[in-house]
Design a protein around this motif. Structure first.
Motif, PDB file in Angstrom:
ATOM      1  N   SER A  92     -28.141  44.643 -13.662  1.00 51.55           N
ATOM      2  CA  SER A  92     -28.447  46.063 -13.862  1.00 51.55           C
ATOM      3  C   SER A  92     -27.199  46.931 -13.938  1.00 51.55           C
ATOM      4  O   SER A  92     -27.278  48.116 -14.242  1.00 51.55           O
ATOM      5  CB  SER A  92     -29.347  46.569 -12.731  1.00 51.55           C
ATOM      6  OG  SER A  92     -28.686  46.491 -11.477  1.00 51.55           O
ATOM      7  N   ASN A  93     -26.040  46.341 -13.661  1.00 48.23           N
ATOM      8  CA  ASN A  93     -24.770  47.064 -13.699  1.00 48.23           C
ATOM      9  C   ASN A  93     -23.956  46.534 -14.886  1.00 48.23           C
ATOM     10  O   ASN A  93     -23.469  45.407 -14.861  1.00 48.23           O
ATOM     11  CB  ASN A  93     -24.006  46.866 -12.386  1.00 48.23           C
ATOM     12  CG  ASN A  93     -22.739  47.707 -12.300  1.00 48.23           C
ATOM     13  OD1 ASN A  93     -21.952  47.756 -13.240  1.00 48.23           O
ATOM     14  ND2 ASN A  93     -22.538  48.353 -11.163  1.00 48.23           N
ATOM     15  N   SER A  94     -23.824  47.337 -15.918  1.00 47.18           N
ATOM     16  CA  SER A  94     -23.190  46.864 -17.152  1.00 47.18           C
ATOM     17  C   SER A  94     -21.743  46.430 -16.936  1.00 47.18           C
ATOM     18  O   SER A  94     -21.275  45.468 -17.565  1.00 47.18           O
ATOM     19  CB  SER A  94     -23.256  47.957 -18.220  1.00 47.18           C
ATOM     20  OG  SER A  94     -22.597  49.134 -17.776  1.00 47.18           O
ATOM     21  N   LYS A  95     -21.036  47.115 -16.038  1.00 43.94           N
ATOM     22  CA  LYS A  95     -19.632  46.767 -15.795  1.00 43.94           C
ATOM     23  C   LYS A  95     -19.521  45.409 -15.105  1.00 43.94           C
ATOM     24  O   LYS A  95     -18.712  44.561 -15.508  1.00 43.94           O
ATOM     25  CB  LYS A  95     -18.967  47.848 -14.943  1.00 43.94           C
ATOM     26  CG  LYS A  95     -17.456  47.710 -14.842  1.00 43.94           C
ATOM     27  CD  LYS A  95     -16.854  48.913 -14.148  1.00 43.94           C
ATOM     28  CE  LYS A  95     -15.340  48.852 -14.151  1.00 43.94           C
ATOM     29  NZ  LYS A  95     -14.716  50.043 -13.516  1.00 43.94           N
ATOM     30  N   LEU A  96     -20.345  45.183 -14.073  1.00 45.55           N
ATOM     31  CA  LEU A  96     -20.331  43.899 -13.379  1.00 45.55           C
ATOM     32  C   LEU A  96     -20.794  42.772 -14.295  1.00 45.55           C
ATOM     33  O   LEU A  96     -20.242  41.664 -14.280  1.00 45.55           O
ATOM     34  CB  LEU A  96     -21.225  43.952 -12.136  1.00 45.55           C
ATOM     35  CG  LEU A  96     -20.779  44.862 -10.995  1.00 45.55           C
ATOM     36  CD1 LEU A  96     -21.799  44.823  -9.855  1.00 45.55           C
ATOM     37  CD2 LEU A  96     -19.400  44.447 -10.489  1.00 45.55           C
ATOM     38  N   LEU A  97     -21.798  43.059 -15.122  1.00 46.36           N
ATOM     39  CA  LEU A  97     -22.312  42.039 -16.032  1.00 46.36           C
ATOM     40  C   LEU A  97     -21.260  41.665 -17.068  1.00 46.36           C
ATOM     41  O   LEU A  97     -21.068  40.476 -17.375  1.00 46.36           O
ATOM     42  CB  LEU A  97     -23.575  42.548 -16.731  1.00 46.36           C
ATOM     43  CG  LEU A  97     -24.247  41.565 -17.704  1.00 46.36           C
ATOM     44  CD1 LEU A  97     -24.652  40.284 -16.994  1.00 46.36           C
ATOM     45  CD2 LEU A  97     -25.455  42.220 -18.363  1.00 46.36           C
ATOM     46  N   LEU A  98     -20.552  42.651 -17.600  1.00 51.66           N
ATOM     47  CA  LEU A  98     -19.505  42.385 -18.580  1.00 51.66           C
ATOM     48  C   LEU A  98     -18.384  41.556 -17.967  1.00 51.66           C
ATOM     49  O   LEU A  98     -17.877  40.615 -18.596  1.00 51.66           O
ATOM     50  CB  LEU A  98     -18.959  43.703 -19.119  1.00 51.66           C
ATOM     51  CG  LEU A  98     -17.858  43.597 -20.190  1.00 51.66           C
ATOM     52  CD1 LEU A  98     -18.383  42.871 -21.421  1.00 51.66           C
ATOM     53  CD2 LEU A  98     -17.349  44.981 -20.558  1.00 51.66           C
ATOM     54  N   LEU A  99     -17.992  41.885 -16.727  1.00 51.92           N
ATOM     55  CA  LEU A  99     -16.967  41.116 -16.033  1.00 51.92           C
ATOM     56  C   LEU A  99     -17.408  39.672 -15.839  1.00 51.92           C
ATOM     57  O   LEU A  99     -16.629  38.734 -16.034  1.00 51.92           O
ATOM     58  CB  LEU A  99     -16.659  41.750 -14.672  1.00 51.92           C
ATOM     59  CG  LEU A  99     -15.691  42.930 -14.653  1.00 51.92           C
ATOM     60  CD1 LEU A  99     -15.657  43.564 -13.265  1.00 51.92           C
ATOM     61  CD2 LEU A  99     -14.293  42.485 -15.057  1.00 51.92           C
ATOM     62  N   THR A 100     -18.677  39.479 -15.465  1.00 52.98           N
ATOM     63  CA  THR A 100     -19.202  38.136 -15.224  1.00 52.98           C
ATOM     64  C   THR A 100     -19.216  37.313 -16.510  1.00 52.98           C
ATOM     65  O   THR A 100     -18.804  36.145 -16.518  1.00 52.98           O
ATOM     66  CB  THR A 100     -20.622  38.211 -14.645  1.00 52.98           C
ATOM     67  OG1 THR A 100     -20.612  39.040 -13.480  1.00 52.98           O
ATOM     68  CG2 THR A 100     -21.118  36.825 -14.262  1.00 52.98           C
ATOM     69  N   ILE A 101     -19.685  37.916 -17.596  1.00 52.15           N
ATOM     70  CA  ILE A 101     -19.733  37.210 -18.884  1.00 52.15           C
ATOM     71  C   ILE A 101     -18.324  36.863 -19.353  1.00 52.15           C
ATOM     72  O   ILE A 101     -18.062  35.742 -19.815  1.00 52.15           O
ATOM     73  CB  ILE A 101     -20.465  38.059 -19.936  1.00 52.15           C
ATOM     74  CG1 ILE A 101     -21.945  38.205 -19.562  1.00 52.15           C
ATOM     75  CG2 ILE A 101     -20.322  37.437 -21.315  1.00 52.15           C
ATOM     76  CD1 ILE A 101     -22.713  39.164 -20.450  1.00 52.15           C
ATOM     77  N   ALA A 102     -17.403  37.822 -19.228  1.00 54.32           N
ATOM     78  CA  ALA A 102     -16.018  37.575 -19.649  1.00 54.32           C
ATOM     79  C   ALA A 102     -15.392  36.450 -18.827  1.00 54.32           C
ATOM     80  O   ALA A 102     -14.686  35.586 -19.371  1.00 54.32           O
ATOM     81  CB  ALA A 102     -15.192  38.854 -19.510  1.00 54.32           C
ATOM     82  N   THR A 103     -15.658  36.439 -17.525  1.00 53.22           N
ATOM     83  CA  THR A 103     -15.122  35.382 -16.666  1.00 53.22           C
ATOM     84  C   THR A 103     -15.651  34.024 -17.093  1.00 53.22           C
ATOM     85  O   THR A 103     -14.902  33.042 -17.161  1.00 53.22           O
ATOM     86  CB  THR A 103     -15.493  35.639 -15.197  1.00 53.22           C
ATOM     87  OG1 THR A 103     -15.127  36.973 -14.838  1.00 53.22           O
ATOM     88  CG2 THR A 103     -14.754  34.680 -14.275  1.00 53.22           C
ATOM     89  N   GLY A 104     -16.931  33.945 -17.398  1.00 54.23           N
ATOM     90  CA  GLY A 104     -17.527  32.692 -17.849  1.00 54.23           C
ATOM     91  C   GLY A 104     -16.952  32.222 -19.174  1.00 54.23           C
ATOM     92  O   GLY A 104     -16.696  31.022 -19.365  1.00 54.23           O
ATOM     93  N   ILE A 105     -16.704  33.150 -20.089  1.00 58.61           N
ATOM     94  CA  ILE A 105     -16.154  32.788 -21.402  1.00 58.61           C
ATOM     95  C   ILE A 105     -14.744  32.237 -21.259  1.00 58.61           C
ATOM     96  O   ILE A 105     -14.390  31.215 -21.866  1.00 58.61           O
ATOM     97  CB  ILE A 105     -16.175  34.002 -22.347  1.00 58.61           C
ATOM     98  CG1 ILE A 105     -17.624  34.340 -22.733  1.00 58.61           C
ATOM     99  CG2 ILE A 105     -15.345  33.729 -23.599  1.00 58.61           C
ATOM    100  CD1 ILE A 105     -17.757  35.613 -23.539  1.00 58.61           C
TER     101      ILE A 105
END
Length: 303
Positions: free
Chosen positions: A65-78
Motif C-alpha cells: 500500500s506504500n508506493s515508495k516501499l513497494l518500489l524499493l522492494t521491487i528494485a532490490t529484487g531486480i
C-alpha cells in the motif's frame, strides 16, 4: 540487537555464501544457470514466507500500500536477480576463487556509488582501494582464455548489482523494519524473473532439477533463504567498518571451500590477485567509518 551480534550474524551469512559457491558450481551438471536460480529462490521463498506470515503478517499489506516501499522492494529484487544471474552464469566457466573475489568488488563500489550520488570528492583511500582491486582483477584474468576473461567481465557487472542491492537494503530498513517480509518479496521476484529467462533459453524439467536437489536445497534454504535474511537483519545494526571486512571474507571462504571440496587450486597470479582485491576491499572501510554510505543515501532520499 547489539553491533557484536549483528557482526556475528553477518559472519555466519558470509560463511554460508562462501561455501555455497561450491554448490552453485557443482549444481549445474544437469541444468542451466537460470534453472538453478529459480529452483534455488523458490526454496528461499518458501523458507522465509512462513516466518514472515507468523511474525510480520500485516507488513505485506503495508508494503504493497506504500508506493515508495513497494518500489524499493521491487528494485532490490531486480538487482538481486541481475547479480545472482550473472554470477551463476559465470560459474559455468570461471574458477570459484575468481568469481568470489571479483564479486567482493561490491564493497568499494558501494562507496563509489554513494560518493557520486552526493557529487563529493572521493577520499584518497578509495583511490588506493580501486587501484588494488583493478590490479587484482587483472591478475585473476590476465593469463586466462578469452572465454574466461569474458566470463570474468560479467562478474564486474554482478558486483555493481550487489552493491546497489546492499544500498537499497539499508535504505529500506531505515524506513521500515520488516526483514522477513522484505526478504520474501525479494526472493519471489528473483524466482519469477529467473523462471522467465530459464523458460525461454533452458527448457527446464523436473527430472533434471531433481538430479541437483542437494545443491539447490543448500543454496536455496541456507545461502539465499537464511543467508540473505541474516544480512537484511544484521545490516540495520552492523557498524560499517567491521561489516565491510566481514562481507569481504566471502571470497576467502569460497576459495578455501573450492580448494578443500573440489580441488580448485590457485596459481601465483590468482593468489596475488585475490590478495590485492581483499586488501583493496578492506582498505575502503577506513573511509567515513562512523557514517555508512547507506546512511548518506537515506538522508538524500528523505530530504
Amino acid at each position: 540487537m547489539t553491533q557484536t551480534r549483528a557482526n556475528i550474524l553477518m559472519l555466519i551469512a558470509t560463511l554460508i555464501w562462501g561455501t555455497a559457491f561450491v554448490s552453485q558450481t557443482t549444481g549445474m551438471g544437469s541444468i542451466g544457470p537460470f534453472t538453478f536460480s529459480f529452483s534455488r529462490f523458490f526454496f528461499a521463498t518458501i523458507t522465509v514466507l512462513p516466518l514472515a506470515l507468523y511474525f510480520e503478517r500485516y507488513n505485506f499489506a503495508k508494503i504493497f500500500s506504500n508506493s515508495k516501499l513497494l518500489l524499493l522492494t521491487i528494485a532490490t529484487g531486480i538487482f538481486l536477480f541481475l547479480g545472482m544471474g550473472l554470477q551463476q552464469y559465470a560459474l559455468q566457466i570461471s574458477q570459484i576463487s575468481s568469481v568470489a573475489f571479483i564479486t567482493t568488488l561490491y564493497v568499494p563500489i558501494v562507496g563509489i556509488i554513494s560518493r557520486f550520488i552526493f557529487k563529493s570528492q572521493l577520499h584518497w583511500i578509495i583511490w588506493i582501494a580501486i587501484l588494488l582491486c583493478v590490479l587484482g582483477s587483472y591478475l585473476l584474468s590476465s593469463n586466462q582464455s578469452i572465454e574466461i576473461q569474458q566470463s570474468d567481465s560479467l562478474i564486474f557487472i554482478a558486483a555493481f548489482c550487489f552493491a546497489v542491492h546492499i544500498i537499497l537494503i539499508d535504505v529500506f530498513m531505515k524506513q521500515f523494519n520488516s526483514p522477513l517480509t522484505y526478504g520474501t518479496i525479494q526472493y519471489f521476484i528473483v524466482f519469477l524473473l529467473s523462471l522467465f529467462v530459464a523458460g525461454i533459453y533452458e527448457s527446464p524439467t523436473l527430472q533434471n532439477i531433481s538430479i541437483e536437489w542437494f545443491e539447490i536445497l543448500y543454496t536455496g534454504v541456507l545461502s539465499a533463504g537464511l543467508g540473505y535474511t541474516l544480512q537484511i537483519i544484521a545490516q540495520r545494526k552492523a557498524s560499517p567498518a567491521p561489516a565491510a571486512i566481514i562481507l569481504s571474507m566471502e571470497g576467502v571462504f569460497a576459495t578455501i571451500a573450492g580448494w578443500l571440496l573440489i580441488n580448485q587450486t590457485l596459481d601465483l597470479n590468482k593468489f596475488l590477485g585475490c590478495v590485492a582485491i581483499f586488501t583493496g576491499a578492506v582498505s575502503y572501510t577506513h573511509l567515513r567509518a562512523h557514517e555508512t554510505e547507506a546512511d548518506l543515501v537515506c538522508r538524500l532520499l528523505l530530504e
